[in-house]
Enzyme design. Structure first.
Site, PDB file in Angstrom:
ATOM      1  N   ASP A  91       0.817  -1.225   0.000  1.00 29.73           N
ATOM      2  CA  ASP A  91       0.000   0.000   0.000  1.00 29.73           C
ATOM      3  C   ASP A  91       0.851   1.275   0.000  1.00 29.73           C
ATOM      4  OD1 ASP A  91      -2.116  -1.819   0.426  1.00 29.73           O
ATOM      5  OD2 ASP A  91      -1.962  -1.601   2.599  1.00 29.73           O
ATOM      6  N   GLU A 120     -11.364   0.261  -3.752  1.00 34.99           N
ATOM      7  CA  GLU A 120     -10.797   0.740  -2.492  1.00 34.99           C
ATOM      8  C   GLU A 120      -9.578   1.590  -2.811  1.00 34.99           C
ATOM      9  OE1 GLU A 120      -9.483  -2.560  -0.069  1.00 34.99           O
ATOM     10  OE2 GLU A 120      -8.460  -3.535  -1.724  1.00 34.99           O
TER      11      GLU A 120
END
Ligand code: FUB
Length: 448
Positions: free
Chosen positions: A39, A210
């Protein structure tokens, strides 16, 4: 002791401390080679790239053995996108008052700068019997690498994950997140409270989404996001003419992982006149896709502002010093037949990969910096069960030889040092090919 002596001693202490607490690594893809990282949010602060990833770990608790597990965050920095420094842990689950310690839920973060302070946004599971799902909190620092002081409570009004903050030209900050749709709200000037009711982002395609990352370029606002179009996450984007949309869906930035890593998560940043896509893949954990590693590749725009699709590479970006260990398994190009990669040690994937060359096999590694050409020798870490000959040459049209390595038969690694036949200068692309024998394995090469 005069001032100069004091200065020299201070500098020596500083260097000693740096060598103790900052770990430096030289990298292609993945860029961080001694721990899992996922991420990635990359930001340019103080003239360097700072990388704020999640920190995946193999779960120490049964409940998360097959799921994401993260206890803390490290921050990394680089000036050249090749050498990365680990500045250590900046926020951990035990030290944030509102986080359920032991929840191992320190998911995808972001960090932005405003008025002399760095604001680190992170999701986690809140403590308390009635608290469910994820909240998003902030930790504040004077420097991009901390120390970060976590706020007492998470941001009121947000339930979700994957925060991203954009500060628009007029100074208004917006926070984006995912979870129950894709939301955006204004932030107050203090950067730790909402200044508007959250609204849903409009104009996005159907399907799971997301990890929003929003940036502006030439008046176009890019709303980018991981999106499950078929079976795993692609990276996709939409554009609009203001930070809250509505946005128009434009297509993919990166396709699904060919090896099935279910998540992808990214950020896009311009550094020294080049745009980069940071993303992740489960390179060091091929059979468990919740232990991921950060990669970076160059990203380009078409003249109309649309984004050219990025094909993931192993070579990544940056220039590799000829005097460092060059890993041809992170190749720029490879022959269709006769060349492949494998882990050096199946018991410890962090030892990286090796290249296997068989008949007709070759591999090219771009952007090696020979500087002013002082290198007279090359060392190759190589093995060949039945003996072989490997040629090392430049990739330009004349393909000048650098060395020809006769590898004696044997299954153990050997470090063979040879004189360089044609001393070269500057940044060059190099090639390795098998010219005799049945096969060779190469871990790295290094010039000196
Ligand atoms: O790292 C945990 C979650 O996986 C992130 O929050 C998502 O974006 C996905 O990458």
């Amino acid at each position: 002791m005069n001032r100069m002596h004091q200065h020299v001693i201070k500098k020596a202490i500083l260097l000693f401390l740096c060598s103790c607490f900052l770990i430096s690594m030289s990298a292609q893809n993945p860029v961080i080679r001694d721990q899992f990282t996922a991420d990635p949010t990359a930001r340019v602060f103080e003239g360097k790239i700072y990388l704020y990833p999640s920190h995946d770990i193999p779960s120490p608790i049964e409940r998360l053995k097959e799921w994401f597990c993260m206890a803390d965050y490290h921050v990394f920095s680089s000036e050249n996108l090749t050498d990365w420094q680990d500045h250590g842990v900046i926020v951990s689950q035990e030290k944030v008052p509102w986080v359920a310690s032991g929840s191992y839920s320190m998911w995808a973060p972001d960090c932005v700068y405003r008025d002399g302070k760095y604001y680190f946004y992170f999701p986690s599971a809140p403590a308390g019997n009635n608290r469910r799902g994820f909240a998003i909190g902030v930790a504040v620092a004077d420097k991009p690498y901390g120390p970060f002081r976590p706020e007492e409570n998470p941001i009121e009004g947000i339930g979700g994950i994957d925060p991203c903050v954009l500060i628009d030209h007029d100074g208004q900050a917006y926070i984006y997140w995912s979870g129950r749709g894709m939301s955006v709200a204004k932030l107050k000037d203090n950067m730790v409270e909402l200044d508007s009711e959250p609204v849903q982002i409009e104009g996005l395609p159907e399907g799971f989404k997301e990890g929003p990352f929003v940036f502006e370029r030439n008046g176009i606002y890019y709303y980018t996001f991981p999106w499950v179009r078929d079976s795993t996450e692609t990276l996709a984007y939409a554009t609009g003419d203001n930070p809250t949309g509505p946005f128009t869906f434009r297509g993919l930035i990166m396709d699904e992982s060919p090896t099935g890593c279910w998540t992808n998560h990214h950020s896009i940043v311009e550094y020294e006149h080049q745009w980069y896509l940071f993303y992740h893949h489960n390179d060091y954990s091929p059979s468990f896709d919740k232990n991921r590693s950060v990669r970076v590749d160059s990203l380009f725009f078409n003249p109309d502002g649309t984004i050219c699709t990025v094909t993931p590479t192993l070579r990544g970006v940056g220039i590799t010093a000829a005097t460092s260990e060059i890993h041809p398994d992170r190749y720029s190009a490879i022959s269709e037949k006769g060349a492949s990669i494998a882990f050096v040690n199946e018991q410890n994937f962090f030892e990286g990969w090796k290249i296997l060359l068989n008949e007709g096999g070759w591999v090219r590694y771009n952007r090696v910096d020979f500087g002013n050409g002082a290198q007279q020798k090359v060392t190759v870490r190589i093995s060949s069960p039945s003996g072989s000959k490997v040629r090392l040459q430049l990739s330009d049209t004349d393909k000048p030889f650098l060395a020809e390595i006769n590898v004696p038969a044997g299954i153990s690694w050997q470090e063979i040092t040879l004189p360089v036949r044609n001393v070269v200068q500057g940044i060059q692309d190099i090639e390795l090919s098998l010219v005799e024998g049945e096969g060779s394995e190469i871990d790295w090469i290094r010039f000196e």
